[in-house]
Structures are given as C-alpha cells and as structure tokens.
Design an enzyme around this catalytic site. Structure first.
Site, short mmCIF file in Angstrom:
data_model
loop_
_atom_site.label_atom_id
_atom_site.label_comp_id
_atom_site.label_asym_id
_atom_site.label_seq_id
_atom_site.Cartn_x
_atom_site.Cartn_y
_atom_site.Cartn_z
N ASP A 24 0.90 -1.34 0.17
CA ASP A 24 -0.27 0.08 -0.12
C ASP A 24 0.66 1.19 0.07
OD1 ASP A 24 -2.31 1.46 -0.35
OD2 ASP A 24 -3.14 1.61 2.25
N GLY A 25 0.57 2.34 -0.63
CA GLY A 25 0.47 3.69 -0.60
C GLY A 25 1.86 4.10 -1.72
N TRP A 29 2.88 7.96 -2.21
CA TRP A 29 3.86 8.41 -2.14
C TRP A 29 4.70 9.29 -3.60
CZ3 TRP A 29 6.76 7.79 -6.73
CH2 TRP A 29 8.17 7.44 -7.17
N GLU A 71 -12.09 -5.44 -4.92
CA GLU A 71 -12.22 -4.10 -5.46
C GLU A 71 -11.78 -2.19 -6.04
OE1 GLU A 71 -13.98 -6.77 -2.18
OE2 GLU A 71 -11.85 -5.78 -1.68
N ASN A 72 -10.69 -3.82 -5.89
CA ASN A 72 -9.67 -2.19 -6.84
C ASN A 72 -10.77 -1.82 -8.41
OD1 ASN A 72 -6.26 -3.02 -6.17
ND2 ASN A 72 -8.17 -1.86 -4.80
N TRP A 73 -11.27 -2.54 -9.32
CA TRP A 73 -11.96 -2.28 -10.04
C TRP A 73 -12.66 -0.86 -9.47
CZ3 TRP A 73 -10.05 -4.51 -13.82
CH2 TRP A 73 -10.60 -6.09 -13.75
N ARG A 75 -11.70 1.68 -8.94
CA ARG A 75 -10.96 2.95 -9.02
C ARG A 75 -11.24 3.46 -10.55
NH1 ARG A 75 -5.05 1.36 -6.26
NH2 ARG A 75 -5.88 0.77 -4.29
N ARG A 190 1.69 -5.04 5.86
CA ARG A 190 0.80 -3.85 5.57
C ARG A 190 1.66 -2.65 5.51
NH1 ARG A 190 -4.89 -2.85 4.18
NH2 ARG A 190 -4.93 -0.47 2.91
N ILE A 197 -6.59 -5.53 7.15
CA ILE A 197 -6.46 -6.18 5.76
C ILE A 197 -7.48 -6.20 4.76
CG2 ILE A 197 -5.51 -7.73 7.50
CD1 ILE A 197 -8.10 -9.13 8.09
#
Length: 258
Positions: A24-25, A29, A71-73, A75, A190, A197
């Site tokens: 993550d990040g 960044w 769940e990233n769909w 985006r 993480r 999580i």
C-alpha cells in the site's frame, strides 16, 4: 496439505515460513512528490523485485503479494488500464529472472475478469516456473478473502453434492482454498500506514502476526523487511495457549508435524 493453525500448533522459526504483504501507498508516495499516481505504481514494481530477492535470500518459503483486490475495480478507469499494462509488462520481464533464480510464480484470484491475453500470460508464467524448488511467490490479483471462502465452498459442494452439513469442516474445505498449497502466513506486513487487512486472506490470517509500517510501498526494501522480521522474532506466538505453557520443560503441544 498444510494443517490449519486452529486445529494444531504449527512449527515456527525465527524466519517466517510464509510472509504476506499488502503493498500500500504507491499513490500517496507519488502525490507527495507531485507525480502522477502511475509513477508510484511503476516505482512499486522495483519494490516488488527487492522484496522477492530479500525473501529468497532470507529463507522464506512463501511470499504472497496483494497486487489487485476485487474492490480495486472501483478505481478510475485510467488507473486500472495502467495497472493491467504494468501487470503484463512485469510478466514479460520478470518471469525469466524468477525462473533463473529457481523461484516459482503462482497467481490466485478470480482471473476470469482479466483479458484473455493476461490469462494466457499467467498460465504460461506459472507453467514455466512450476517445477522450481525455491521460494514460491504468489500474486493475489482480483482476489478477495470473502471470494476465496465462497469459491472454496462452491468447489467443495460441486465435488461432493451430497455432502452433509456436519461434514463441512476445516479439513474438508481447506483443500479448496486458493492458497491450499502454502502454509498459513506467519507474518503479515502492510505498508503505507493503514491498519486493516482489507479483505485479504481472511481464512489464512487467523493466527498471523500483523506488522504495520508507515513506509510507503515504493520505499520498502530489504532493511524494512529485516525490521519486520526482527519485530516478528520478538512476538510470543501462543496459538491459544498461555505464556506459561511456552516455558521450557512444560508438556509439548500438538505440532503440525506430529
């Protein structure tokens, strides 16, 4: 098959056998450096290489990386398109390097959502590295912990349509989980400062040690992995027992290797 940590006490060591990471990040960044989010994802691929190499050199047996959740769909379409292209680029460039290092690659998740081209590349990458005896790197792509449990239940019932409800046990279901080939994660990491999580390996993380770092994924390196391992070595892994039971001279608990 690996035994569930809720049914037996697994063998443990100073170096975790299985490390699972939520990377993550990347976006934050990039944002902090006034760069597009895609630049963070590209830099994150460098961190993947570093993590794989560090895990391999430290004797880790399984490294599981959460690359793209179910769940990233949600985006932006532009970001999803870039991630798919980055995934294909990584498969083209990295598989031969993994193979030369004796590393096995596996990809888990609902792969039917990906293009036929990506699905073919995944199958070819897995086949090319299938006999490698070293570290197994698993990429979780379009993966969700709830999806994993549901697909395992469906597969079990499909194989055994007359199964009685009382026969649906951990032992019966475990072989159908997406990561049935791997031991449960000893250490979960993480990056990016969040402490959750995020629907990752819900079944498998039952007794994992959870390590959260503020460092963004593009800055994750071997030194940060060593810090996580040092923290892990100081954890008292009881698996439901008391501290007194862990003292030398007490009766040994049931071991997964027994």
């Amino acid at each position: 098959m690996h035994i569930s940590s809720t049914l037996a006490v697994p063998d443990t060591a100073d170096t975790p056998h299985h490390v699972a990471i939520i990377m993550d990040g990347n976006g934050r960044w990039a944002t902090e450096r006034h760069l597009p989010r895609m630049a963070g994802h590209s830099r994150g691929l460098d961190a993947v290489r570093a993590a794989v190499q560090a895990a391999d050199h430290r004797g880790v047996r399984y490294l599981t990386l959460f690359a793209f959740s179910s769940e990233n769909w949600r985006r932006p379409a532009e970001e999803i398109s870039f991630l798919m292209k980055l995934f294909m680029t990584a498969l083209r460039r990295e598989v031969s390097k993994l193979n030369d290092s004796g590393i096995r690659l596996r990809v888990v998740g609902d792969l039917s959502a990906f293009s036929p081209r990506i699905q073919l590349m995944i199958r070819e990458a897995e086949a090319k590295t299938a006999t490698n005896p070293g570290l197994t790197v698993t990429i979780a792509a379009n993966y969700g912990g709830r999806w994993d449990i549901l697909q395992a239940m469906r597969a079990l019932v499909a194989d055994q349509p007359d199964i009685a409800p009382e026969a649906i046990t951990e032992e019966a279901l475990s072989p159908y989980m997406a990561l049935a080939y791997a031991s449960e994660p000893d250490l979960f990491i993480r990056t990016g400062g969040e402490q959750r999580i995020s629907n990752f390996m819900l079944w498998q993380l039952a007794y994992s040690e959870l390590y959260f770092t503020e460092r963004y994924w593009p800055d994750f390196d071997a030194a940060e992995m060593d810090r996580a391992f040092a923290w892990y070595r100081n954890r008292e892994r009881r698996f439901g027992r008391t501290s007194a039971q862990l003292e030398p001279g007490t009766a040994p608990a049931l071991s997964a290797g027994a």
